[in-house]
Design an enzyme around this catalytic site. Structure first.
Site, mmCIF file in Angstrom:
data_model
loop_
_atom_site.group_PDB
_atom_site.id
_atom_site.type_symbol
_atom_site.label_atom_id
_atom_site.label_comp_id
_atom_site.label_asym_id
_atom_site.label_seq_id
_atom_site.Cartn_x
_atom_site.Cartn_y
_atom_site.Cartn_z
ATOM 1 N N GLU A 62 0.807 -1.219 0.000
ATOM 2 C CA GLU A 62 0.000 0.000 0.000
ATOM 3 C C GLU A 62 0.839 1.267 0.000
ATOM 4 O O GLU A 62 0.491 2.263 -0.646
ATOM 5 C CB GLU A 62 -0.952 -0.018 1.201
ATOM 6 C CG GLU A 62 -2.157 -0.922 1.045
ATOM 7 C CD GLU A 62 -1.820 -2.401 1.162
ATOM 8 O OE1 GLU A 62 -0.689 -2.719 1.591
ATOM 9 O OE2 GLU A 62 -2.660 -3.237 0.840
ATOM 10 N N PHE A 85 -8.877 -2.820 1.000
ATOM 11 C CA PHE A 85 -9.700 -2.540 2.172
ATOM 12 C C PHE A 85 -9.121 -1.282 2.819
ATOM 13 O O PHE A 85 -7.896 -1.157 2.948
ATOM 14 C CB PHE A 85 -9.682 -3.692 3.176
ATOM 15 C CG PHE A 85 -10.436 -4.908 2.713
ATOM 16 C CD1 PHE A 85 -11.767 -5.077 3.060
ATOM 17 C CD2 PHE A 85 -9.820 -5.850 1.919
ATOM 18 C CE1 PHE A 85 -12.475 -6.196 2.631
ATOM 19 C CE2 PHE A 85 -10.523 -6.971 1.481
ATOM 20 C CZ PHE A 85 -11.843 -7.147 1.829
ATOM 21 N N ILE A 89 -4.827 1.150 4.724
ATOM 22 C CA ILE A 89 -4.274 2.465 4.421
ATOM 23 C C ILE A 89 -3.267 2.906 5.491
ATOM 24 O O ILE A 89 -2.455 3.792 5.255
ATOM 25 C CB ILE A 89 -5.398 3.509 4.276
ATOM 26 C CG1 ILE A 89 -4.910 4.726 3.471
ATOM 27 C CG2 ILE A 89 -5.941 3.937 5.632
ATOM 28 C CD1 ILE A 89 -6.014 5.698 3.096
ATOM 29 N N HIS A 129 -10.837 -5.723 8.236
ATOM 30 C CA HIS A 129 -11.547 -5.517 6.970
ATOM 31 C C HIS A 129 -12.841 -4.726 7.146
ATOM 32 O O HIS A 129 -13.695 -4.743 6.262
ATOM 33 C CB HIS A 129 -11.872 -6.871 6.325
ATOM 34 C CG HIS A 129 -10.682 -7.683 5.974
ATOM 35 N ND1 HIS A 129 -10.038 -8.474 6.885
ATOM 36 C CD2 HIS A 129 -9.990 -7.818 4.815
ATOM 37 C CE1 HIS A 129 -9.018 -9.089 6.313
ATOM 38 N NE2 HIS A 129 -8.961 -8.698 5.058
#
Length: 326
Positions: A62, A85, A89, A129
C-alpha cells in the site's frame, strides 16, 4: 426522460469510467484491479476498455501504491489508487500525511490524486476488513475527505474528487455497494466538494450523518415523525472541507442536534462537530449535543457482536428521543 437507477457500486464505476474517457491523464492502480476487476468488482471492465497502461495491477504494497500515485500526480497524471480494504491504508500513512498532504504547502505543487477506501462494517469482515479510517486523516492538513451515502453522490463526488488538484480520500462504504440504489443521470455531472445536503426537512431536531448513517438517520426520522417530532436530516457528503454553515443554520432553527457516524466515538468526526456547535451556536441549544457512534474497541468478527458494536437506526432513535425530550 427516464433517469436510470444505479447501485452505489455501479455509480462509482461509472464515475471512474466517465472520467477516464474524458481525460486521458486519469489512471487507476491497485491490487487486483485489472483482470480480476477489484476485490469488490468496482473496476470490472476498465482494463478491457482502457488497457494496461491506464489500469495497473500492483504488488500488495500500500505504501508503494500511494507513493506511485503521488509521483504520477506530480508528473501530470490524475491517478486513482485503490486500497483493497480501507484498513490497509495505515501502511501508507506516511505517504499520505507527510508527503501527499504537505507537498502543496511546502513547494506549491498540485497533487491531483484520489485514494479509494472501501471502508465500514456490517459485512462481518472482522478487525482488519471493516474499519472506518476517516478520523486518522481528518486531523491531517492537506487532505480532502468525501463520504457518499447515495449512488448519485457516489458518482458525482468521484467526478469532483478526480478533477480536484488536491489529494482526496474517497470513502466508499462496502455495506452500501449493492444495497443502495437511486437515480443517476447518464449525462456528465458532479457534486461539489464541501457541500452538505438536507435529505429531510424538519423543525424540532437536527440529525447529522454521512456515509452509512444517513440511511439510519432517515429511518429514525420517519419513526420520530409518527411521534410528533419532525427531524431534519443533514448528509454531510464531504468531511474535509465540511459544510458547517448548513449544520449551524439547521441547529439555530431546531435547537437540538444529534451527530451519527460509524467510526468510533472517541476522537471521531462527531466530536469536532459537537465542539464547533458549542463554540458557534451554544446560545441556540436547548439540549446537549447527542452522539451516536461505534464502540471504542476493534471491530468484532462475530455477527452478533458486530451488530452490538455498530450504530444503527434504533440507536440513533434512542439518542434522538432523549435529545428531543431534554
Amino acid at each position: 426522460m427516464t433517469v436510470p437507477a444505479r447501485t452505489y457500486i455501479e455509480a462509482i464505476r461509472e464515475g471512474l469510467r466517465g472520467e477516464m474517457r474524458r481525460d486521458r491523464r486519469v489512471v487507476c492502480l491497485g491490487e487486483d484491479i485489472g483482470a480480476y476487476g477489484g476485490a469488490f468488482k468496482v473496476t470490472e471492465g476498465l482494463l478491457e476498455e482502457f488497457g494496461e497502461a491506464r489500469v495497473l495491477d500492483t504488488p500488495m504494497a500500500e505504501s508503494s501504491i500511494v507513493g506511485m500515485a503521488i509521483g504520477m500526480a506530480l508528473r501530470g497524471l490524475r491517478p486513482v489508487a485503490e486500497m483493497q480494504f480501507a484498513d490497509f491504508i495505515s501502511l501508507a500513512f506516511n505517504q499520505l500525511v507527510n508527503n501527499a498532504g504537505t507537498l502543496h504547502y511546502r513547494f506549491g505543487f498540485k497533487v491531483p490524486m484520489v485514494v479509494r477506501c472501501p471502508s465500514g462494517g456490517g459485512v462481518h469482515g472482522g478487525p482488519f476488513h471493516s474499519q472506518n479510517i476517516e478520523a486518522y486523516f481528518f486531523h491531517a492538513p492537506g487532505l480532502k475527505i468525501v463520504a457518499p451515502a447515495t449512488a448519485y453522490d457516489a458518482r458525482g463526488l468521484m467526478v469532483s474528487a478526480i478533477r480536484d488538484d488536491n489529494p482526496v480520500l474517497y470513502l466508499e462504504h462496502k455495506f452500501l455497494y449493492r444495497r443502495v440504489r437511486d437515480e443517476v443521470p447518464e449525462a456528465d455531472f458532479s457534486v461539489p466538494l464541501g457541500q452538505a445536503a438536507v435529505r429531510r426537512p424538519g423543525r424540532h431536531l437536527t440529525l447529522v450523518g454521512y456515509g452509512s448513517t444517513v440511511a439510519m438517520a432517515l429511518e429514525a426520522a420517519q419513526t420520530l415523525a409518527a411521534e410528533g417530532v419532525e427531524a431534519e436530516v443533514i448528509d454531510l457528503r464531504s468531511l474535509v472541507p465540511m459544510d458547517l454553515d448548513t449544520v449551524m443554520q439547521s441547529v439555530r432553527r431546531t435547537h437540538r442536534v444529534v451527530v451519527a457516524h460509524e467510526d468510533r466515538r472517541r476522537g471521531g468526526v462527531g466530536a469536532e462537530i459537537a465542539a464547533e456547535i458549542a463554540e458557534h451556536a451554544l446560545e441556540y441549544l436547548d439540549a446537549p449535543v447527542g452522539r451516536v457512534a461505534a464502540l471504542d474497541t476493534p471491530v468484532p468478527f462475530s455477527p452478533p457482536l458486530e451488530e452490538f458494536y455498530l450504530p444503527n437506526a434504533a440507536k440513533v432513535l434512542e439518542v434522538a428521543r432523549n435529545t428531543a425530550r431534554y
